[in-house]
Design a protein around this motif. Sequence first.
Motif, PDB file in Angstrom:
ATOM      1  N   ILE A 100      36.013  56.802  45.712  1.00  0.00           N
ATOM      2  CA  ILE A 100      35.491  57.227  44.420  1.00  0.00           C
ATOM      3  C   ILE A 100      36.660  57.350  43.452  1.00  0.00           C
ATOM      4  O   ILE A 100      37.651  58.026  43.737  1.00  0.00           O
ATOM      5  N   GLY A 101      36.571  56.693  42.323  1.00  0.00           N
ATOM      6  CA  GLY A 101      37.651  56.713  41.346  1.00  0.00           C
ATOM      7  C   GLY A 101      38.538  55.486  41.388  1.00  0.00           C
ATOM      8  O   GLY A 101      39.345  55.278  40.476  1.00  0.00           O
ATOM      9  N   ASP A 102      38.404  54.656  42.433  1.00  0.00           N
ATOM     10  CA  ASP A 102      39.216  53.435  42.510  1.00  0.00           C
ATOM     11  C   ASP A 102      38.863  52.441  41.418  1.00  0.00           C
ATOM     12  O   ASP A 102      39.712  51.675  40.959  1.00  0.00           O
ATOM     13  N   CYS A 103      37.598  52.413  41.040  1.00  0.00           N
ATOM     14  CA  CYS A 103      37.119  51.458  40.039  1.00  0.00           C
ATOM     15  C   CYS A 103      36.576  52.206  38.840  1.00  0.00           C
ATOM     16  O   CYS A 103      35.956  53.265  38.993  1.00  0.00           O
ATOM     17  N   SER A 110      28.192  65.075  38.005  1.00  0.00           N
ATOM     18  CA  SER A 110      29.343  65.624  37.283  1.00  0.00           C
ATOM     19  C   SER A 110      30.645  65.285  37.995  1.00  0.00           C
ATOM     20  O   SER A 110      31.667  64.987  37.353  1.00  0.00           O
ATOM     21  N   MET A 111      30.615  65.308  39.331  1.00  0.00           N
ATOM     22  CA  MET A 111      31.825  65.005  40.093  1.00  0.00           C
ATOM     23  C   MET A 111      32.216  63.535  39.953  1.00  0.00           C
ATOM     24  O   MET A 111      33.403  63.208  39.905  1.00  0.00           O
ATOM     25  N   TYR A 112      31.245  62.641  39.901  1.00  0.00           N
ATOM     26  CA  TYR A 112      31.576  61.226  39.717  1.00  0.00           C
ATOM     27  C   TYR A 112      32.226  60.996  38.352  1.00  0.00           C
ATOM     28  O   TYR A 112      33.137  60.160  38.222  1.00  0.00           O
ATOM     29  N   ILE A 113      31.766  61.725  37.358  1.00  0.00           N
ATOM     30  CA  ILE A 113      32.394  61.624  36.041  1.00  0.00           C
ATOM     31  C   ILE A 113      33.833  62.122  36.110  1.00  0.00           C
ATOM     32  O   ILE A 113      34.760  61.472  35.609  1.00  0.00           O
ATOM     33  N   TYR A 114      34.032  63.253  36.769  1.00  0.00           N
ATOM     34  CA  TYR A 114      35.386  63.813  36.892  1.00  0.00           C
ATOM     35  C   TYR A 114      36.319  62.869  37.647  1.00  0.00           C
ATOM     36  O   TYR A 114      37.512  62.769  37.325  1.00  0.00           O
ATOM     37  N   ALA A 115      35.799  62.164  38.638  1.00  0.00           N
ATOM     38  CA  ALA A 115      36.632  61.263  39.437  1.00  0.00           C
ATOM     39  C   ALA A 115      37.291  60.193  38.589  1.00  0.00           C
ATOM     40  O   ALA A 115      38.347  59.666  38.945  1.00  0.00           O
ATOM     41  N   VAL A 116      36.683  59.872  37.447  1.00  0.00           N
ATOM     42  CA  VAL A 116      37.232  58.844  36.563  1.00  0.00           C
ATOM     43  C   VAL A 116      37.982  59.457  35.390  1.00  0.00           C
ATOM     44  O   VAL A 116      39.075  59.016  35.038  1.00  0.00           O
ATOM     45  N   ASN A 117      37.412  60.512  34.763  1.00  0.00           N
ATOM     46  CA  ASN A 117      38.039  61.009  33.520  1.00  0.00           C
ATOM     47  C   ASN A 117      39.008  62.172  33.731  1.00  0.00           C
ATOM     48  O   ASN A 117      39.725  62.561  32.814  1.00  0.00           O
ATOM     49  N   ASN A 118      39.029  62.759  34.916  1.00  0.00           N
ATOM     50  CA  ASN A 118      39.970  63.843  35.238  1.00  0.00           C
ATOM     51  C   ASN A 118      39.893  65.041  34.292  1.00  0.00           C
ATOM     52  O   ASN A 118      40.889  65.739  34.082  1.00  0.00           O
ATOM     53  N   ASN A 119      38.713  65.299  33.744  1.00  0.00           N
ATOM     54  CA  ASN A 119      38.532  66.449  32.865  1.00  0.00           C
ATOM     55  C   ASN A 119      38.404  67.705  33.718  1.00  0.00           C
ATOM     56  O   ASN A 119      37.369  67.952  34.339  1.00  0.00           O
ATOM     57  N   GLU A 120      39.446  68.524  33.752  1.00  0.00           N
ATOM     58  CA  GLU A 120      39.479  69.689  34.629  1.00  0.00           C
ATOM     59  C   GLU A 120      38.431  70.738  34.257  1.00  0.00           C
ATOM     60  O   GLU A 120      38.103  71.601  35.073  1.00  0.00           O
ATOM     61  N   GLU A 121      37.916  70.673  33.042  1.00  0.00           N
ATOM     62  CA  GLU A 121      36.864  71.620  32.657  1.00  0.00           C
ATOM     63  C   GLU A 121      35.613  71.427  33.504  1.00  0.00           C
ATOM     64  O   GLU A 121      34.863  72.378  33.746  1.00  0.00           O
ATOM     65  N   ILE A 122      35.386  70.198  33.964  1.00  0.00           N
ATOM     66  CA  ILE A 122      34.230  69.936  34.826  1.00  0.00           C
ATOM     67  C   ILE A 122      34.380  70.703  36.134  1.00  0.00           C
ATOM     68  O   ILE A 122      33.449  71.374  36.592  1.00  0.00           O
ATOM     69  N   VAL A 123      35.547  70.618  36.740  1.00  0.00           N
ATOM     70  CA  VAL A 123      35.785  71.315  38.014  1.00  0.00           C
ATOM     71  C   VAL A 123      35.743  72.829  37.814  1.00  0.00           C
ATOM     72  O   VAL A 123      35.192  73.558  38.646  1.00  0.00           O
ATOM     73  N   LYS A 124      36.294  73.294  36.724  1.00  0.00           N
ATOM     74  CA  LYS A 124      36.295  74.730  36.434  1.00  0.00           C
ATOM     75  C   LYS A 124      34.867  75.258  36.338  1.00  0.00           C
ATOM     76  O   LYS A 124      34.539  76.312  36.909  1.00  0.00           O
ATOM     77  N   GLU A 125      34.012  74.531  35.628  1.00  0.00           N
ATOM     78  CA  GLU A 125      32.618  74.966  35.500  1.00  0.00           C
ATOM     79  C   GLU A 125      31.907  74.916  36.849  1.00  0.00           C
ATOM     80  O   GLU A 125      31.167  75.839  37.213  1.00  0.00           O
ATOM     81  N   LEU A 126      32.122  73.853  37.611  1.00  0.00           N
ATOM     82  CA  LEU A 126      31.475  73.744  38.910  1.00  0.00           C
ATOM     83  C   LEU A 126      31.936  74.841  39.857  1.00  0.00           C
ATOM     84  O   LEU A 126      31.146  75.339  40.666  1.00  0.00           O
ATOM     85  N   ASP A 127      33.190  75.227  39.773  1.00  0.00           N
ATOM     86  CA  ASP A 127      33.667  76.331  40.615  1.00  0.00           C
ATOM     87  C   ASP A 127      32.894  77.621  40.323  1.00  0.00           C
ATOM     88  O   ASP A 127      32.570  78.389  41.240  1.00  0.00           O
ATOM     89  N   GLN A 128      32.607  77.856  39.051  1.00  0.00           N
ATOM     90  CA  GLN A 128      31.833  79.046  38.683  1.00  0.00           C
ATOM     91  C   GLN A 128      30.416  78.959  39.239  1.00  0.00           C
ATOM     92  O   GLN A 128      29.865  79.949  39.735  1.00  0.00           O
ATOM     93  N   ILE A 129      29.823  77.757  39.168  1.00  0.00           N
ATOM     94  CA  ILE A 129      28.472  77.561  39.706  1.00  0.00           C
ATOM     95  C   ILE A 129      28.471  77.706  41.218  1.00  0.00           C
ATOM     96  O   ILE A 129      27.568  78.336  41.800  1.00  0.00           O
ATOM     97  N   ILE A 130      29.475  77.163  41.875  1.00  0.00           N
ATOM     98  CA  ILE A 130      29.562  77.241  43.334  1.00  0.00           C
ATOM     99  C   ILE A 130      29.666  78.687  43.796  1.00  0.00           C
ATOM    100  O   ILE A 130      29.093  79.070  44.827  1.00  0.00           O
ATOM    101  N   GLU A 131      30.346  79.504  43.038  1.00  0.00           N
ATOM    102  CA  GLU A 131      30.441  80.921  43.401  1.00  0.00           C
ATOM    103  C   GLU A 131      29.075  81.592  43.334  1.00  0.00           C
ATOM    104  O   GLU A 131      28.739  82.444  44.178  1.00  0.00           O
ATOM    105  N   ILE A 132      28.267  81.212  42.356  1.00  0.00           N
ATOM    106  CA  ILE A 132      26.904  81.750  42.263  1.00  0.00           C
ATOM    107  C   ILE A 132      26.074  81.279  43.459  1.00  0.00           C
ATOM    108  O   ILE A 132      25.346  82.068  44.078  1.00  0.00           O
ATOM    109  N   ILE A 133      26.194  79.992  43.792  1.00  0.00           N
ATOM    110  CA  ILE A 133      25.466  79.464  44.946  1.00  0.00           C
ATOM    111  C   ILE A 133      25.900  80.170  46.226  1.00  0.00           C
ATOM    112  O   ILE A 133      25.080  80.490  47.093  1.00  0.00           O
ATOM    113  N   ASN A 134      27.181  80.427  46.336  1.00  0.00           N
ATOM    114  CA  ASN A 134      27.708  81.144  47.502  1.00  0.00           C
ATOM    115  C   ASN A 134      27.080  82.527  47.635  1.00  0.00           C
ATOM    116  O   ASN A 134      26.726  82.968  48.743  1.00  0.00           O
TER     117      ASN A 134
END
Length: 689
Positions: free
Chosen positions: A58-61, A126-150
Amino acid sequence: MLLTVGSILVMFACNKSKEKVHNTTNLKSNKIAMIKYNARGIINNTNSPHVKLKSIDIGDCHWTEGFWADKWKQAEETMVPYMGELLKGDVGHGLNNFKIAAGLKDGKHQGWWWHDGDFYKWMEASMYIYAVNNNEEIVKELDQIIEIINKAQQENGYLSTPSIIDKNIKPFSNRRYHELYNSGHLLTSACIHHRITGKTNFLDIAIKHADYLYDLFVPITPELERFGFNQTQIMGLVEMYRTVNDKRYLELAEQFINLRGTYEINDTTATKGYPIGDMVQERVSLRKETEAVGHAVLALYYYAGAADVYAETGEKALIDALDRLWGNVTNKKMYVTGAVGQTHYGRSSRLDKIEEGFIDEYMMPNMTAYNETCANICNAMFNYRMLTLTGDSKHGDIMELVLHNSGLSGIGLGGKDYYYSNPLRKIEGALDYEKMNVEFPERQPYLKCFCCPPNLVRTIAKSPAWAYSKTENGIAVNLYGGNNLETTLLDGSTLKLSQKSNYPWDGEVDIIIEESKPEPFEISIRIPTWAKGSSVKVNGKTVDNIVAGSFAKIGRPWKTGDIISLEMPMETKFIEGHPRIEEVRNQVAVKRGPIVYTLESPDLPKGTAITDVYISSSEELRPVFKPDFLGGVITIETDLLIRKDNLESMYNEVKKPKMENYATQLIPYYTWSNRGQGEMTVFMPIIWD
């Protein structure tokens, strides 16, 4: 490389110009993970022993120009963010459900029981988008969501918000609550998150949940043997096995296949409220099945999951069954657009009630065709897996057909409205939409049953990773469009190439080698079945034996600057159906390259019924590129015939009818219903001159 999880260093590159190292810790089950640097594919089949084509990372192309670059950019800028606004807000209520389950918010569960799974699909996109554009805000937001899921996950690993919120719903008391559907998308999304980021916070949740599922379902009990009907959990469990190397997960995935067809088909407390038998593919075991039956999404997720299991086990009976079922779907139950699932309500050939699914062979209604967007996407997913298993280009043809037609038709050109069903004809007044639950006269900004929109959007987001596959000693080109590829081949050598093309509007493709090893290797070019007469040249010299419907395999030493030139004839063709398809007898569709065309009422005189339009075999079909029309498309200009007499009775005496010529255009099927309400048809009666 074998590493204890407490000290795993996962090296990955979303942008190949940078290498990132993450120190990942705290996998809850203290498992041993087998993670290789080149094992970050969408389906992580690098180490799968029975796979011919391996996933690129993921991210190679990434798409760089043209059709798919435009679609991917829209996914990045509009589709995924807009969908996030829906699902994180009060309209979609997806994140709210997790907050309520976690005790962070008061309220009731909203949405269907499978809504968690649809939220996970958006996270995956969202992760596939991040794999190409490297926008760290995507990961930051997902981390907050993952904590809620946890926080929502129960101590024993259970995680499905309807049951957590509503204490009247006992976990795994009735399969209509679709808990395993939610499970499958949880497991898959967590694996993708881990592969792209190297983090384990989401994977920890998935491991705890997968362990819970194994303890619950192994050994199987009569009360639970019929729960595995919405088969995303098979794919998710196989990806978990590939990610953390726990063979119990593969064992459980295979068990869900083996249970089909082993029990009596009667209603029980676990099944009441949802159809049984062929509807959920439980009447006949997969290895003995000869016909695609039942709910089309359930069936194709099932087949895709079985393909994943075969990739690991190599069981001949599985691949034989999948080949047989592929043939039944493709040759007897699939529409010209790649869509599947002919009806909303009906019955199987074994007389079981069917919803949203397959019916008899060659029974292909146009106006009432259901063709759920999810089912069409699942058709592409199944074919992608079959492509990796067999290396047969026919599966790439179906992927391409769906992606350019019945997949994209599920979303509007603005990226913010959706269709659930994708018929091939629309006649004003013929359907009472007030009595329907998922069919609409126009695309909708939100669907209460929200499974299709994130499925489509995640497919667009991950499409670069479908474009290529690694072969034993080289690379296979699966999809066409302007892109850059930077990957490592299976021997660890670096390959960089670029693709220049205006596909699907133009059949010319140039593949330029940017960097490669000096030793010979093979580049395999998919020649679509429709592209008869294609030619391939390397540095201007013709390559012999190019056969449509196969991979053209070119093995040689390559060097920087080498150019492979593929030219596919883009003729506009009439397509007719099998004689047994009664709905399209003496009718034709129009197709150019991978694009199926349609006629829409905005391109007819006002008040003209779509059923009064005929196409003539003698009129020229002229492709015309219109950059400012419907997002920039090639239309097919031609003269059609419009019948001028009125047929008012059920049956009418007929003489040679009066016809008038009308100069107009056909538009790509995926663009229909973007100019207001109106009529539409893919197939038209033809007059042979």
